[in-house]
Design a protein around this motif. Structure first.
Motif, mmCIF file in Angstrom:
data_model
loop_
_atom_site.group_PDB
_atom_site.id
_atom_site.type_symbol
_atom_site.label_atom_id
_atom_site.label_comp_id
_atom_site.label_asym_id
_atom_site.label_seq_id
_atom_site.Cartn_x
_atom_site.Cartn_y
_atom_site.Cartn_z
ATOM 1 N N ALA A 175 0.827 -1.206 0.000
ATOM 2 C CA ALA A 175 0.000 0.000 0.000
ATOM 3 C C ALA A 175 0.863 1.259 0.000
ATOM 4 O O ALA A 175 0.515 2.264 -0.636
ATOM 5 C CB ALA A 175 -0.941 -0.005 1.204
ATOM 6 N N ASP A 176 2.004 1.226 0.696
ATOM 7 C CA ASP A 176 2.867 2.408 0.738
ATOM 8 C C ASP A 176 3.334 2.788 -0.663
ATOM 9 O O ASP A 176 3.413 3.973 -1.009
ATOM 10 C CB ASP A 176 4.060 2.183 1.677
ATOM 11 C CG ASP A 176 4.861 0.938 1.332
ATOM 12 O OD1 ASP A 176 4.332 0.060 0.620
ATOM 13 O OD2 ASP A 176 6.013 0.827 1.799
ATOM 14 N N SER A 177 3.632 1.780 -1.481
ATOM 15 C CA SER A 177 4.073 2.054 -2.847
ATOM 16 C C SER A 177 2.944 2.616 -3.698
ATOM 17 O O SER A 177 3.176 3.461 -4.575
ATOM 18 C CB SER A 177 4.617 0.777 -3.497
ATOM 19 O OG SER A 177 5.797 0.351 -2.853
ATOM 20 N N ASP A 224 -3.548 -1.192 6.824
ATOM 21 C CA ASP A 224 -3.817 0.108 6.239
ATOM 22 C C ASP A 224 -5.302 0.460 6.386
ATOM 23 O O ASP A 224 -6.167 -0.407 6.406
ATOM 24 C CB ASP A 224 -3.444 0.088 4.752
ATOM 25 C CG ASP A 224 -2.042 -0.468 4.534
ATOM 26 O OD1 ASP A 224 -1.086 0.247 4.854
ATOM 27 O OD2 ASP A 224 -1.935 -1.612 4.076
ATOM 28 N N SER A 225 -5.555 1.755 6.463
ATOM 29 C CA SER A 225 -6.939 2.218 6.493
ATOM 30 C C SER A 225 -7.600 1.865 5.173
ATOM 31 O O SER A 225 -7.195 2.340 4.113
ATOM 32 C CB SER A 225 -6.986 3.737 6.711
ATOM 33 O OG SER A 225 -8.283 4.218 6.478
ATOM 34 N N ARG A 226 -8.621 0.999 5.230
ATOM 35 C CA ARG A 226 -9.251 0.535 3.992
ATOM 36 C C ARG A 226 -9.947 1.685 3.269
ATOM 37 O O ARG A 226 -9.914 1.748 2.036
ATOM 38 C CB ARG A 226 -10.257 -0.571 4.334
ATOM 39 C CG ARG A 226 -10.814 -1.336 3.139
ATOM 40 C CD ARG A 226 -9.712 -2.084 2.398
ATOM 41 N NE ARG A 226 -10.253 -2.846 1.291
ATOM 42 C CZ ARG A 226 -10.392 -4.169 1.287
ATOM 43 N NH1 ARG A 226 -10.033 -4.874 2.334
ATOM 44 N NH2 ARG A 226 -10.872 -4.803 0.227
ATOM 45 N N SER A 227 -10.546 2.600 4.007
ATOM 46 C CA SER A 227 -11.246 3.708 3.346
ATOM 47 C C SER A 227 -10.256 4.618 2.622
ATOM 48 O O SER A 227 -10.513 5.053 1.486
ATOM 49 C CB SER A 227 -12.060 4.510 4.358
ATOM 50 O OG SER A 227 -11.230 5.054 5.370
ATOM 51 N N ALA A 228 -9.127 4.907 3.250
ATOM 52 C CA ALA A 228 -8.117 5.755 2.605
ATOM 53 C C ALA A 228 -7.519 5.047 1.391
ATOM 54 O O ALA A 228 -7.293 5.670 0.340
ATOM 55 C CB ALA A 228 -7.021 6.111 3.603
ATOM 56 N N LEU A 229 -7.273 3.755 1.527
ATOM 57 C CA LEU A 229 -6.698 2.999 0.418
ATOM 58 C C LEU A 229 -7.684 2.904 -0.739
ATOM 59 O O LEU A 229 -7.304 3.060 -1.905
ATOM 60 C CB LEU A 229 -6.290 1.607 0.889
ATOM 61 C CG LEU A 229 -5.547 0.737 -0.129
ATOM 62 C CD1 LEU A 229 -4.255 1.417 -0.566
ATOM 63 C CD2 LEU A 229 -5.247 -0.633 0.463
ATOM 64 N N ASP A 230 -8.949 2.667 -0.424
ATOM 65 C CA ASP A 230 -9.961 2.608 -1.481
ATOM 66 C C ASP A 230 -10.074 3.948 -2.209
ATOM 67 O O ASP A 230 -10.269 3.984 -3.431
ATOM 68 C CB ASP A 230 -11.323 2.223 -0.892
ATOM 69 C CG ASP A 230 -11.415 0.741 -0.564
ATOM 70 O OD1 ASP A 230 -10.575 -0.034 -1.072
ATOM 71 O OD2 ASP A 230 -12.319 0.358 0.198
ATOM 72 N N ALA A 231 -9.945 5.033 -1.473
ATOM 73 C CA ALA A 231 -9.987 6.359 -2.102
ATOM 74 C C ALA A 231 -8.809 6.540 -3.056
ATOM 75 O O ALA A 231 -8.953 7.103 -4.152
ATOM 76 C CB ALA A 231 -9.989 7.446 -1.038
ATOM 77 N N GLN A 232 -7.633 6.076 -2.643
ATOM 78 C CA GLN A 232 -6.455 6.165 -3.504
ATOM 79 C C GLN A 232 -6.632 5.291 -4.747
ATOM 80 O O GLN A 232 -6.265 5.703 -5.860
ATOM 81 C CB GLN A 232 -5.201 5.741 -2.725
ATOM 82 C CG GLN A 232 -3.914 5.721 -3.523
ATOM 83 C CD GLN A 232 -3.398 7.100 -3.884
ATOM 84 O OE1 GLN A 232 -4.033 8.104 -3.596
ATOM 85 N NE2 GLN A 232 -2.233 7.155 -4.515
ATOM 86 N N ILE A 233 -7.189 4.106 -4.566
ATOM 87 C CA ILE A 233 -7.438 3.220 -5.702
ATOM 88 C C ILE A 233 -8.409 3.869 -6.687
ATOM 89 O O ILE A 233 -8.171 3.875 -7.898
ATOM 90 C CB ILE A 233 -7.973 1.858 -5.210
ATOM 91 C CG1 ILE A 233 -6.856 1.077 -4.513
ATOM 92 C CG2 ILE A 233 -8.549 1.041 -6.372
ATOM 93 C CD1 ILE A 233 -7.318 -0.204 -3.837
#
Length: 202
Positions: free
Chosen positions: A106-108, A134-143
């Motif tokens: 996720a960091d990458s 990792d925060s799933r909501s933040a990661l989903d937003a990045q995706i």
């Protein structure tokens, strides 16, 4: 064929890398995983990287009993800086029937826009992002943001939270702390035989 690509310095490779790779095979029905150790990294100081022959041999020892795992020295052998998009281009030219799945943490994924030509990466490969704490909501937003901007395909790769890093292993070697269970035993034996990372004790 559906091929997973996992890159990095692998200095040294450890069980965290292997678990993520195996999960990718299982969850996305990949035919193979190809480990590609970095040659001349744009993000690393080469002085901090062990000799390439050692890194390759540790990968070979780690994956020798897994018929789904392979490795390539293509970046090490290339007389250029190791950029992901160039590696993917070469794979596409050489194996046009391969469907590529590039595996990253996720960091990458949060940093990928700082990489060279990220649009080419999204064009040539699906992205599997290993998710742990990792925060799933933040990661989903990045995706969502990256998929819309680059018309890419990014998928979650579930993985257990294993707090192991190559840097930590190197520090443990220098401090004389045990590295058992952090790496395959054959790799530990190799590190000890070759006095890598200033290892001083078990």
């Amino acid at each position: 064929m559906r091929i997973g690509i996992i890159g990095g310095t692998f200095d040294p490779i450890h069980i965290g890398h292997l678990i993520i790779a195996q999960n990718a095979v299982t969850q996305y029905h990949l035919d193979q995983i190809l480990f590609i150790p970095t040659g001349h990294s744009p993000h690393k100081d080469d002085k901090e990287i062990e000799q390439s022959a050692h890194r390759l041999e540790m990968i070979r020892l780690s994956i020798k009993n897994n018929p789904d795992f392979y490795f390539s020295a293509m970046e090490i052998n290339a007389a250029r800086t190791s950029y992901t998009y160039l590696t993917l281009q070469e794979l596409h030219r050489t194996y046009p029937d391969w469907e590529l799945y590039f595996i990253m943490g996720a960091d990458s994924l949060y940093q990928i826009e700082t990489w060279k030509d990220p649009d080419q990466i999204f064009h040539m490969a699906n992205i599997l992002v290993a998710t742990r704490n990792d925060s799933r909501s933040a990661l989903d937003a990045q995706i969502d943001y990256l998929e819309e901007k680059y018309s890419g395909k990014i998928y979650h790769l579930s993985s257990p939270s294993i707090e192991i890093s190559s840097n930590d292993i190197r520090k443990r070697c220098k401090n004389g702390s045990s590295i058992h269970f952090f790496l395959p035993e054959d790799v530990i034996d190799y590190i000890e035989r070759n006095d890598l990372y200033g290892i001083t004790a078990d």
